[in-house]
Design a protein around this motif. Sequence first.
Motif, mmCIF file in Angstrom:
data_model
loop_
_atom_site.group_PDB
_atom_site.id
_atom_site.type_symbol
_atom_site.label_atom_id
_atom_site.label_comp_id
_atom_site.label_asym_id
_atom_site.label_seq_id
_atom_site.Cartn_x
_atom_site.Cartn_y
_atom_site.Cartn_z
ATOM 1 N N UNK A 173 0.863 -1.178 0.000
ATOM 2 C CA UNK A 173 0.000 0.000 0.000
ATOM 3 C C UNK A 173 0.902 1.232 0.000
ATOM 4 N N UNK A 174 0.749 2.083 -0.997
ATOM 5 C CA UNK A 174 1.569 3.282 -1.133
ATOM 6 C C UNK A 174 0.671 4.503 -0.952
ATOM 7 N N UNK A 175 1.089 5.403 -0.052
ATOM 8 C CA UNK A 175 0.284 6.566 0.296
ATOM 9 C C UNK A 175 0.946 7.831 -0.238
ATOM 10 N N UNK A 176 0.219 8.562 -1.067
ATOM 11 C CA UNK A 176 0.654 9.867 -1.553
ATOM 12 C C UNK A 176 -0.145 10.951 -0.823
ATOM 13 N N UNK A 177 0.081 12.194 -1.180
ATOM 14 C CA UNK A 177 -0.568 13.315 -0.489
ATOM 15 C C UNK A 177 -2.098 13.215 -0.520
ATOM 16 N N UNK A 178 -2.650 12.845 -1.679
ATOM 17 C CA UNK A 178 -4.109 12.785 -1.785
ATOM 18 C C UNK A 178 -4.602 11.525 -2.482
ATOM 19 N N UNK A 179 -3.775 10.501 -2.513
ATOM 20 C CA UNK A 179 -4.171 9.264 -3.181
ATOM 21 C C UNK A 179 -3.454 8.079 -2.560
ATOM 22 N N UNK A 180 -4.116 6.933 -2.568
ATOM 23 C CA UNK A 180 -3.539 5.690 -2.039
ATOM 24 C C UNK A 180 -3.665 4.616 -3.114
ATOM 25 N N UNK A 181 -2.581 3.862 -3.318
ATOM 26 C CA UNK A 181 -2.553 2.783 -4.287
ATOM 27 C C UNK A 181 -2.351 1.451 -3.562
ATOM 28 N N UNK A 182 -3.138 0.454 -3.944
ATOM 29 C CA UNK A 182 -3.031 -0.882 -3.350
ATOM 30 C C UNK A 182 -2.596 -1.843 -4.447
ATOM 31 N N UNK A 183 -1.461 -2.532 -4.209
ATOM 32 C CA UNK A 183 -0.895 -3.466 -5.182
ATOM 33 C C UNK A 183 -0.900 -4.886 -4.633
ATOM 34 N N UNK A 184 -1.032 -5.836 -5.551
ATOM 35 C CA UNK A 184 -0.844 -7.236 -5.191
ATOM 36 C C UNK A 184 0.651 -7.510 -5.073
ATOM 37 N N UNK A 185 1.069 -8.159 -3.979
ATOM 38 C CA UNK A 185 2.493 -8.389 -3.765
ATOM 39 C C UNK A 185 3.043 -9.431 -4.738
ATOM 40 N N UNK A 186 2.203 -10.327 -5.232
ATOM 41 C CA UNK A 186 2.689 -11.412 -6.084
ATOM 42 C C UNK A 186 3.220 -10.914 -7.418
ATOM 43 N N UNK A 187 2.509 -9.955 -8.020
ATOM 44 C CA UNK A 187 2.913 -9.503 -9.353
ATOM 45 C C UNK A 187 2.932 -7.976 -9.489
ATOM 46 N N UNK A 188 2.712 -7.264 -8.383
ATOM 47 C CA UNK A 188 2.647 -5.807 -8.346
ATOM 48 C C UNK A 188 1.593 -5.230 -9.272
ATOM 49 N N UNK A 189 0.533 -5.966 -9.449
ATOM 50 C CA UNK A 189 -0.604 -5.485 -10.213
ATOM 51 C C UNK A 189 -1.393 -4.492 -9.349
ATOM 52 N N UNK A 190 -1.751 -3.360 -9.940
ATOM 53 C CA UNK A 190 -2.536 -2.360 -9.222
ATOM 54 C C UNK A 190 -3.966 -2.866 -9.048
ATOM 55 N N UNK A 191 -4.412 -2.929 -7.789
ATOM 56 C CA UNK A 191 -5.727 -3.461 -7.473
ATOM 57 C C UNK A 191 -6.757 -2.384 -7.157
#
Length: 418
Positions: A173-191
Motif C-alpha cells: 500500500x503506497x500513500x501519496x498526499x491525496x491518493x492511495x494505491x493498493x498493489x498485489x504483492x505477487x505480481x505488483x498489479x494495481x488493485x
Amino acid sequence: MATLSASPSPNPNPNFRSPTDQTDHDPESLPHMELHPSSDQDPTPNSNPNFHAVLPTPPEAIAPAAAAAPSLLHISFNQDHGCFAAGIDHGFRIYNCDPFREIFRRDFDRGGGIGVVEMLFRCNILALVGGGPDPQYPPNKVMIWDDHQSRCIGELSFRSEVRSVRLRRDRIVVVLEQKIFVYNFADLKLLHQIETIANPKGLCAVSQGVGSLVLVCPGLQKGQVRVEHYASKRTKFIMAHDSRIVCFALSQDGQLLATASSKGTLVRIFNTVDGSLLQEVRRGADRAEIYSLAFSSNAQWLAVSSDKGTVHVFSLKINGGSPGIDRSQSASDPVSSPHSSLSFIKGVLPKYFSSEWSVAQFRLVEGSQYIVAFGHQRNTVVILGIDGSFYRCQFDPVNGGEMTQLEYHNFLKPEAAF
C-alpha cells in the motif's frame, strides 16, 4: 505454497528470516515475487507499468558505518512490534525490541538519506523511500530492497512524493498526499486507487491478521475516516471527529479502530464493521498533538503518545473478538479506566467530568516526538523517540499508576555495542 523467491547470495544476512521460515503466520499468505533485474520487461503481462527492475547497487555504494551519530529521518515498528526500523541520513538500521539489539545496518556513501523504511515482519524484503537533504533514492519512488542480496530488486514510481508505505504479506500500500494505491504483492498489479483529503503525514493503517484485508485512511471530509473491507467489498465512512484527523490505529484483526483529532484531548474507539462508537477515552484537558496510537495484541489495552511528554495506557471495555460487546468484569479483572470523582452527576456537568482516564502513565521529555507499541512480554510498552531513545516499561494492570522503566538505550550512539 507461495514463497518469496530471491537469487542466492554468498553472504545472506543471518539475522533476517526468509518468509518461509515464519511459523506464526499462514504461509499461504506470504508474498511471491519473481523479479528479473536483467530484464527490461514487466515481470508479468498484467503487472503495473510503473514497475521497473533496477540494477544491483554497486559494491562501492555500501560504506562502513559512519563515525558520527546519524540524523534520524524515520522510525517505525514492524507489523508485530517485535522490531523497529530507523531511516537515517546515510542509510537505515533494524533493531530487535526484546532483547534490545541492533540486528543490522546498511550505510550508503552516495547520498544515502532514507525517509521511509517499512519492514515485512522479519523477512528479507523491505520497502525504502529516499528522504532528507541528500536522499539515496527519489522521494517519488518506492524501492523494494532484498537484504539477502543487499540491493534493490525493483521500484514503484509515482508523480508525487511518497508519504508512507504499508506492507502485508499479500499487499503493498503506497500513500501519496491525496491518493492511495493498493498493489498485489505477487505480481505488483494495481488493485485499487483511493482518493483522500490532503494527507501530508501519510496516514494509513492495514490489518495484519491472517485473512481478509481491512484498510483505513482519511476520507474526503475533515474528521472523516474511510474503512475498506476488501473481503466483503464494502466501504464504510465514519465521521470520527469534528476536527482534522491526525492519528489512527487498527487492531491486528482490523475489527477495532482508534482515532484522534487535532485537538488531541479525546481518543475514540470504533467498530470498523458498522462504524459504531464503542468507547471514548480522555488523554487530557489541554490541546495536544497525538503522535501514535497502538492496540495491544488482544485489544485489551490502548497506548497513546503525544507532545505533552506522557504515554498513557487505557483499558478497553471491549471484547476483542466481538466488537461492541463489553467484557464481563470479575474481581480478578484488571482495573478499568478511572472516571472523574464528579462522574456521579454525569449529564449535569460538561462531558469532561465523566470521561474515562488512563490506567497507567509514563513521563518523557515534553515536546519531543515518540511512538509507542506494546511489548511481547506481558503488560510492557516500548517507546521510541525521534532523538534515538528506546524505553521499555511495565505497567500494573490492577493498580495502574506510573509505569516502571525496565530499560533505556540511545540507539543512535555510534559507540553503542550490540
